[in-house]
Each structure stands twice: as structure tokens, then as C-alpha cells.
Design an enzyme around this catalytic site. Sequence first.
Site, PDB file in Angstrom:
ATOM      1  N   SER A   1      83.333  49.048  28.037  1.00  0.00           N
ATOM      2  CA  SER A   1      83.780  48.362  29.259  1.00  0.00           C
ATOM      3  C   SER A   1      82.784  47.257  29.553  1.00  0.00           C
ATOM      4  CB  SER A   1      83.799  49.320  30.448  1.00  0.00           C
ATOM      5  OG  SER A   1      84.775  50.283  30.277  1.00  0.00           O
ATOM      6  N   LEU A   2      83.124  46.047  29.210  1.00  0.00           N
ATOM      7  CA  LEU A   2      82.171  44.946  29.353  1.00  0.00           C
ATOM      8  C   LEU A   2      82.229  44.371  30.778  1.00  0.00           C
ATOM      9  CD1 LEU A   2      80.118  43.395  27.604  1.00  0.00           C
ATOM     10  CD2 LEU A   2      81.910  41.689  27.214  1.00  0.00           C
ATOM     11  N   ASN A   3      83.370  43.834  31.118  1.00  0.00           N
ATOM     12  CA  ASN A   3      83.690  43.439  32.502  1.00  0.00           C
ATOM     13  C   ASN A   3      82.847  42.317  33.095  1.00  0.00           C
ATOM     14  OD1 ASN A   3      85.496  45.501  32.284  1.00  0.00           O
ATOM     15  ND2 ASN A   3      84.326  46.940  33.495  1.00  0.00           N
TER      16      ASN A   3
ATOM     17  N   CYS B   1      92.017  54.970  37.079  1.00  0.00           N
ATOM     18  CA  CYS B   1      91.122  56.112  37.099  1.00  0.00           C
ATOM     19  C   CYS B   1      90.582  56.438  38.485  1.00  0.00           C
ATOM     20  CB  CYS B   1      90.022  55.825  36.082  1.00  0.00           C
ATOM     21  SG  CYS B   1      88.364  56.056  36.547  1.00  0.00           S
TER      22      CYS B   1
ATOM     23  N   GLU C   1      92.098  63.959  36.989  1.00  0.00           N
ATOM     24  CA  GLU C   1      93.351  63.265  36.701  1.00  0.00           C
ATOM     25  C   GLU C   1      93.489  62.973  35.218  1.00  0.00           C
ATOM     26  OE1 GLU C   1      92.741  60.451  40.627  1.00  0.00           O
ATOM     27  OE2 GLU C   1      93.049  59.573  38.658  1.00  0.00           O
TER      28      GLU C   1
ATOM     29  N   SER D   1      85.602  55.473  25.331  1.00  0.00           N
ATOM     30  CA  SER D   1      85.227  54.233  26.022  1.00  0.00           C
ATOM     31  C   SER D   1      83.990  54.480  26.886  1.00  0.00           C
ATOM     32  CB  SER D   1      86.392  53.783  26.908  1.00  0.00           C
ATOM     33  OG  SER D   1      86.021  52.668  27.661  1.00  0.00           O
TER      34      SER D   1
ATOM     35  N   CYS E   1      95.480  59.617  28.582  1.00  0.00           N
ATOM     36  CA  CYS E   1      94.162  59.171  29.054  1.00  0.00           C
ATOM     37  C   CYS E   1      93.501  60.367  29.742  1.00  0.00           C
ATOM     38  CB  CYS E   1      94.355  58.008  30.021  1.00  0.00           C
ATOM     39  SG  CYS E   1      92.823  57.459  30.779  1.00  0.00           S
TER      40      CYS E   1
ATOM     41  N   ASN F   1      93.574  46.226  38.769  1.00  0.00           N
ATOM     42  CA  ASN F   1      94.590  47.000  39.476  1.00  0.00           C
ATOM     43  C   ASN F   1      94.048  47.293  40.879  1.00  0.00           C
ATOM     44  OD1 ASN F   1      96.773  48.641  40.022  1.00  0.00           O
ATOM     45  ND2 ASN F   1      96.050  50.356  38.769  1.00  0.00           N
TER      46      ASN F   1
ATOM     47  N   GLY G   1      85.089  59.510  34.895  1.00  0.00           N
ATOM     48  CA  GLY G   1      83.811  59.871  34.275  1.00  0.00           C
ATOM     49  C   GLY G   1      83.402  58.982  33.121  1.00  0.00           C
ATOM     50  N   GLU G   2      82.101  59.032  32.796  1.00  0.00           N
ATOM     51  CA  GLU G   2      81.533  58.274  31.679  1.00  0.00           C
ATOM     52  C   GLU G   2      81.391  59.242  30.497  1.00  0.00           C
ATOM     53  OE1 GLU G   2      80.413  55.238  30.385  1.00  0.00           O
ATOM     54  OE2 GLU G   2      79.897  56.619  28.773  1.00  0.00           O
TER      55      GLU G   2
ATOM     56  N   CYS H   1      85.780  50.853  41.037  1.00  0.00           N
ATOM     57  CA  CYS H   1      86.482  52.030  40.515  1.00  0.00           C
ATOM     58  C   CYS H   1      86.545  53.129  41.561  1.00  0.00           C
ATOM     59  CB  CYS H   1      85.739  52.506  39.275  1.00  0.00           C
ATOM     60  SG  CYS H   1      86.157  54.174  38.763  1.00  0.00           S
TER      61      CYS H   1
ATOM     62  N   CYS I   1      80.594  52.436  39.505  1.00  0.00           N
ATOM     63  CA  CYS I   1      81.093  51.063  39.437  1.00  0.00           C
ATOM     64  C   CYS I   1      81.870  50.788  40.730  1.00  0.00           C
ATOM     65  CB  CYS I   1      82.014  50.877  38.233  1.00  0.00           C
ATOM     66  SG  CYS I   1      81.229  51.317  36.667  1.00  0.00           S
TER      67      CYS I   1
ATOM     68  N   CYS J   1      81.805  60.421  39.070  1.00  0.00           N
ATOM     69  CA  CYS J   1      81.057  59.704  38.031  1.00  0.00           C
ATOM     70  C   CYS J   1      79.767  59.139  38.617  1.00  0.00           C
ATOM     71  CB  CYS J   1      81.908  58.569  37.475  1.00  0.00           C
ATOM     72  SG  CYS J   1      81.086  57.673  36.140  1.00  0.00           S
TER      73      CYS J   1
HETATM   74  S1  SF4 Z   1      84.671  52.747  35.742  1.00  0.00           S
HETATM   75 FE1  SF4 Z   1      84.196  54.513  34.456  1.00  0.00          FE
HETATM   76  S2  SF4 Z   1      81.944  54.465  34.355  1.00  0.00           S
HETATM   77 FE2  SF4 Z   1      82.492  53.194  36.093  1.00  0.00          FE
HETATM   78  S3  SF4 Z   1      82.457  54.592  37.877  1.00  0.00           S
HETATM   79 FE3  SF4 Z   1      84.573  54.537  37.091  1.00  0.00          FE
HETATM   80  S4  SF4 Z   1      84.686  56.285  35.755  1.00  0.00           S
HETATM   81 FE4  SF4 Z   1      82.506  55.850  36.033  1.00  0.00          FE
END
Ligand code: SF4
Length: 362
Positions: A216-218, A335, A94, A193, A107, A292, A161-162, A121, A118, A114
Site C-alpha cells: 500500500s504505497l498511497n 476495510c 469483516e 498486502s 478479502c 472510497n 489489520g496489517e 481507514c 492510517c 489495527c
Molecule cells: S489501511 Fe490497513 S494498515 Fe492502515 S490502518 Fe487500515 S488496516 Fe491498518
Amino acid sequence: MTEKTIITGYTLPELEEWATGIGEKPFRARQLYQWIYQKNARSFDEMLNLSKDLRKKLAETAALNVLSIDRKMVSQKDGSIKYLFRLHDGLAVESVYMEEGGRKTVCLSTMVGCPIACPYCATGSMGFKKNLSSGEIIGQLVQIRRDLNVRVSNIVFMGMGEPFLNYENVIKAANIMNSELGPEIAARRITISTAGIVPAIRRFTHENHRFKLAISLNGTTDLQRDELVPINRKYPLNELLAAVRDYTKKSHRRVTFEYILIAGFNDSADDARRLTGLLGQIPCKINVIPYNENEFLPYRAPSEKTLNDFLRHLYKAPFAVTVRRSKGQDIAAACGQLATRTRNRFTRAPRLTSSGPLQNIV
Ligand code: SF4
């Protein structure tokens, strides 16, 4: 029959070397480079300043492996556009196009799935399928520019993805995007990021790239981040922040922290205070992003009151705080949401808390 060389994703020196190898002059490589990355060509036939014979030769020896648009959804709320691209191996990724205040931002995804997993996500629930090649990364931008006929001004690597677990391909694609004969997007308008891959942050610092860095701290404690960003178990907060501090010192650049605000999880006055303490000495700004919601995932968006209270507690922080609303909530623009929804038409609901193939991590 010999296999064709996929040339989308090649840098200019790589393309020159390849062109020389098939008996062409290096200036042909510059023409090809412009057609692929600046004029968004989908085939060699479109490259009209090349002779017919050369176009035929190119079509016989090389492939552009152009991505195809599988789905395209336009948000009725904010005009953002979400693309689901089909790759040549049948997998899908995407990308999102957004306009705001004169900025035209894309983006981009860097992986299919990934490994960080997380739990908030949608992409994380897919598991890890593969790293995208530099051609598949820049191909998303090229096809969006072509489809919308726009000059994109900003890039964020915040899709599926990371990026720092696909470091070489991401940096290579970013360099092409920044190049003069390519899309020519200013380095300071390209943001990478990361969830916190410490060795890659240190490498990025060492290599002195001019692209912007976002983290991405979160969460404000290891306990929170261990749950929300599982890579934290490998690279805990103190190691992450030490690497970021070193980056800001060496680069003299500010870093951006993304903080997804989740109801009842990381939205308290204590979190705001801890955030000020953790980031107070780092030249940075922080983007607070109200979560979201995704129908398949267990986390909830904060109320407006909670968001405002949280911001009030950050009022005296020494860094800039902005609120970024998720775009395209009506088109599943966060994402991985579209890819997982598309997948869920064919398979059962995604896992909510997979640990993912962490052994693949740097
Ligand atoms: S937030 Fe980013 S790093 Fe975490 S699972 Fe989703 S895509 Fe991967």
C-alpha cells in the site's frame, strides 16, 4: 475438566501430531484436515466417514471454534457480499466476497483493529484489539465457502489489520489455503498486502514464499506517507523501496503497488511524475484505487476528471497501471467500515487520527 484443543488453524503435521497424541492413526488427521478446510464442516457430527465413537471422542477433546455470521450484506450495485463474523471471544471481523471476470475472490482480515492507524481507514480508527489466530483467519474463508457453496479462486489479505504484523499466523493460514488437502488455492492467487513493514518484507523475501506481494504505497513523498501510512515514520520510502527491489530481484516476481487516490492530497501531476520515478526501475504494476469515502473520515474521493488526468500523466510509465474501483460502496465494503458502523451504534464516533499502539510494531 481439561480444556479442549482448538484444532482449526492446525497444519497437517500439527494435526497428525495431535491425533497421534490422543491415540489415533495419522490418516485420521488427513480426514479431519479435509473436513475442516475442504468440506467446510461446522461440527464433528458432520464428519460422516469417522465412526460415531471417534466423533464423540473428538467432540470431547477438541473444538473447531467455528466463526458465526453476525451480519451479511449484499451490494445491489456489484453483487459483492460483506460478512461481519463474530469470534469466540465476542470480537468481530469483516470479510468480503467479490466476483469479477471469472475470479471468485475473498478479502480476509488478519487482526481486530489495527495498530498502524492510517487516518483514511475505518479500521485504523478502532485502535488495535488483537492478532487473529491462523484458525480465525482461515475460518473466514471456510464459512464463506460454506455459506455461498462456491469454490474460491483468489485470496487477498487486505481486510482489517496489517498482515505482516501477524506474520506467522498469516503465512500459516496462507499455506493451509494453498495445500492439496485444503482449499487448494494456487499460491500465485493469494496476495498479501502490507503497508510497508520492512523487516517482514525482508523475511518474506528470505523465506522465498510463492504468494504474491502487494504494497500500500498511497503517497509519493515521505511527508504524504507519514500522514497517510504512519508506519512510514519508522520505515521511510527509501527503505521500503529498497526492500521491495531486493524482493523482486530475488524472487523474480512482480510486485503490486496499491495507490489510493485522494482528492487534493496525492492526485497531482507531480505525484504521477514522482510515482514514475520511484517505481520505474521496479518490476511492478500499480493499482490506482479512487478513495472510497466514509462518512466519519475527512478524506474525499477524486472526481472522474482528476482520476483521468492522473492516469494520463502515468501514460508513459514503464509499469502497468490499472484502476480498481472499490466494491460494495453501498454496503460499506472498505476495510473496517462495517465493524466501525456496528460499533458506532453503541459508542461515539471513531477517532480520526489516532497514532495507535505503535510500540507493538516490529
Ligand atoms: S489501511 Fe490497513 S494498515 Fe492502515 S490502518 Fe487500515 S488496516 Fe491498518
